[in-house]
Write a protein that holds these residues in place. Structure first.
Motif, PDB file in Angstrom:
ATOM      1  N   LYS A  10      13.583 -15.309  47.192  1.00 12.28           N
ATOM      2  CA  LYS A  10      13.594 -16.328  46.339  1.00 12.28           C
ATOM      3  C   LYS A  10      14.929 -16.184  45.616  1.00 12.28           C
ATOM      4  O   LYS A  10      15.715 -17.111  45.461  1.00 12.28           O
ATOM      5  N   ILE A  11      15.055 -14.973  45.059  1.00 15.51           N
ATOM      6  CA  ILE A  11      16.413 -14.658  44.159  1.00 15.51           C
ATOM      7  C   ILE A  11      17.728 -14.952  45.015  1.00 15.51           C
ATOM      8  O   ILE A  11      18.620 -15.236  44.646  1.00 15.51           O
ATOM      9  N   GLN A  12      17.477 -14.644  46.278  1.00 14.80           N
ATOM     10  CA  GLN A  12      18.886 -14.619  47.157  1.00 14.80           C
ATOM     11  C   GLN A  12      18.990 -16.160  47.697  1.00 14.80           C
ATOM     12  O   GLN A  12      20.327 -16.452  47.755  1.00 14.80           O
ATOM     13  N   PHE A  13      18.156 -17.034  47.554  1.00 11.99           N
ATOM     14  CA  PHE A  13      18.293 -18.444  47.564  1.00 11.99           C
ATOM     15  C   PHE A  13      18.883 -19.108  46.320  1.00 11.99           C
ATOM     16  O   PHE A  13      19.595 -20.084  46.398  1.00 11.99           O
ATOM     17  N   THR A  14      18.766 -18.530  45.378  1.00 15.03           N
ATOM     18  CA  THR A  14      19.030 -18.844  43.997  1.00 15.03           C
ATOM     19  C   THR A  14      20.513 -18.626  43.577  1.00 15.03           C
ATOM     20  O   THR A  14      20.981 -19.240  42.683  1.00 15.03           O
ATOM     21  N   SER A  41      10.793 -18.687  51.649  1.00 17.37           N
ATOM     22  CA  SER A  41      11.015 -17.909  50.742  1.00 17.37           C
ATOM     23  C   SER A  41       9.452 -17.380  49.954  1.00 17.37           C
ATOM     24  O   SER A  41       8.851 -18.785  49.761  1.00 17.37           O
ATOM     25  N   PRO A  42       9.115 -16.407  49.322  1.00 16.00           N
ATOM     26  CA  PRO A  42       7.858 -16.345  48.472  1.00 16.00           C
ATOM     27  C   PRO A  42       8.043 -17.067  47.412  1.00 16.00           C
ATOM     28  O   PRO A  42       9.247 -17.086  46.560  1.00 16.00           O
ATOM     29  N   GLU A  43       7.102 -17.799  46.855  1.00 18.01           N
ATOM     30  CA  GLU A  43       7.155 -18.439  45.614  1.00 18.01           C
ATOM     31  C   GLU A  43       6.764 -17.435  44.484  1.00 18.01           C
ATOM     32  O   GLU A  43       7.238 -17.694  43.211  1.00 18.01           O
ATOM     33  N   ARG A  44       6.434 -16.245  44.632  1.00 17.15           N
ATOM     34  CA  ARG A  44       6.504 -15.507  43.701  1.00 17.15           C
ATOM     35  C   ARG A  44       7.440 -13.942  44.288  1.00 17.15           C
ATOM     36  O   ARG A  44       7.387 -13.748  45.419  1.00 17.15           O
ATOM     37  N   HIS A  45       7.848 -13.396  43.364  1.00 18.67           N
ATOM     38  CA  HIS A  45       8.664 -12.073  43.609  1.00 18.67           C
ATOM     39  C   HIS A  45       8.132 -11.209  42.377  1.00 18.67           C
ATOM     40  O   HIS A  45       7.864 -11.431  41.380  1.00 18.67           O
TER      41      HIS A  45
END
Length: 332
Positions: A10-14, A41-45
């Motif tokens: 998720k953080i890589q997409f943001t 991407s996972p909704e949680r990380h």
């Protein structure tokens, strides 16, 4: 149109850095080739900070398989590119899955020991450099490997290129506040060279907070989460691009710096072997400061040799042809 899932954290997409730039570029190239790249991407990380004890990313990936598989199956996707070794188990459910590594089990990198077991399960990969292809074969016996560069944006490299705008005492560094990227060295260089204007560019907003722990010299300018357009405009104005990372999987800013005709100073490590031309100088912690000063003092404003080499080796056109051939074989 064929669908291909692109699995990233998720953080890589943001964040406005390598992985997200790669994802956007691949999606656009996919559309031109008749392939729909679906972001997953996972909704949680577990944590946005991979250096916190107990929060190593690969551990987090293992608890996200249900979320990822649900997204993949809901879209009827059979072919997946995953960029994180923790998702290697996807091939148990999706035989047509391939690793495009954003990291690599090198002792210089955080999570090195944790990554290694996942790499022993990889059977097919796409990598950015010949060095990574050799290492996958040598260390993990993975030989089904395609080398496709992450091509720089040619339109931006043409639009922003203006040797008359180069500031001869301006040094540019792009990285993260992580130990192996060595931001401490850049700050020390700036302290010792007050006549230089040093720009440090960070891909994510999270580094605004972490950089507060340093004493920032007055000749250092910090920039966060720049767009590609802003990166190329700033790149054009710098005389020298300096990378002092211990190890790099992507090295995207280096290829962009070459395309913009920068005088390049880089590490001696073999992972940077593809960054080579008349004005690409390899060094180490003992002589980097001297190399940066030599490059800044060069009478020329830009290196046409570096620019010509980059357009022939790392352009978006090269990337598109690489994926055209890869998809033709993989998706048949």
């Amino acid at each position: 149109m064929r669908k291909v899932g692109l699995v990233m954290r998720k953080i890589q997409f943001t964040e406005a850095q390598g992985p997200r730039v790669f994802a956007d570029r691949l999606k656009q190239i996919g559309l031109e080739l008749g392939v729909d790249i679906v972001f997953i991407s996972p909704e949680r990380h577990v944590s946005g900070y991979d250096w916190l004890p107990g929060y190593e990313h690969e551990k987090g990936d293992l608890v996200n398989y249900d979320v990822v598989l649900d997204q993949i199956h809901s879209q009827n996707i059979e072919h997946v590119i995953y960029t994180v070794s923790g998702f290697t188990f996807l091939k148990m459910f999706l035989p047509k899955s391939v690793l495009f590594p954003h990291s690599f089990p090198d002792p210089a990198l955080t999570g090195y020991e944790m990554m290694k077991p996942f790499y022993t399960m990889v059977d097919k990969a796409v990598v950015q450099t010949e060095f990574l292809k050799r290492e996958l074969g040598r260390n993990f016996g993975v030989h089904d490997v395609n080398v496709i560069p992450i091509g720089f944006n040619e339109e931006l490299a043409h639009r922003h290129y203006d040797p008359n705008q180069v500031v001869h005492n301006r040094v540019l560094w792009i990285g993260r506040d992580e130990e192996n990227r060595r931001p401490d060295l850049v700050l020390e260089y700036a302290r010792q060279n007050p006549d230089k204007e040093v720009y440090m560019v960070f891909g994510g907003r999270r580094y605004e907070e972490s950089m507060k722990k340093y004493d920032i010299p007055s000749n250092v300018k910090l920039q966060f989460a720049l767009t590609q357009d802003e990166v190329f405009a700033l790149m054009n104005s710098a005389k020298v691009y300096w990378s002092c990372s211990t190890f790099d999987t992507f090295a995207m800013p280096l290829t962009e710096a070459m395309a913009m005709g920068k005088m390049v100073v880089k590490p001696e490590h073999a992972c940077y072997g593809h960054i080579r031309s008349t004005h690409a100088f390899a060094g180490n912690e003992d002589n980097w400061f001297e190399l940066v000063n030599m490059a800044a003092a060069a009478p020329r404003s830009v290196s046409e040799d570096n620019r010509e080499y980059a357009f022939g080796a790392f352009s978006r056109t090269i990337m598109k042809e690489g994926y055209r051939n890869f998809f033709a074989d993989w998706l048949k």
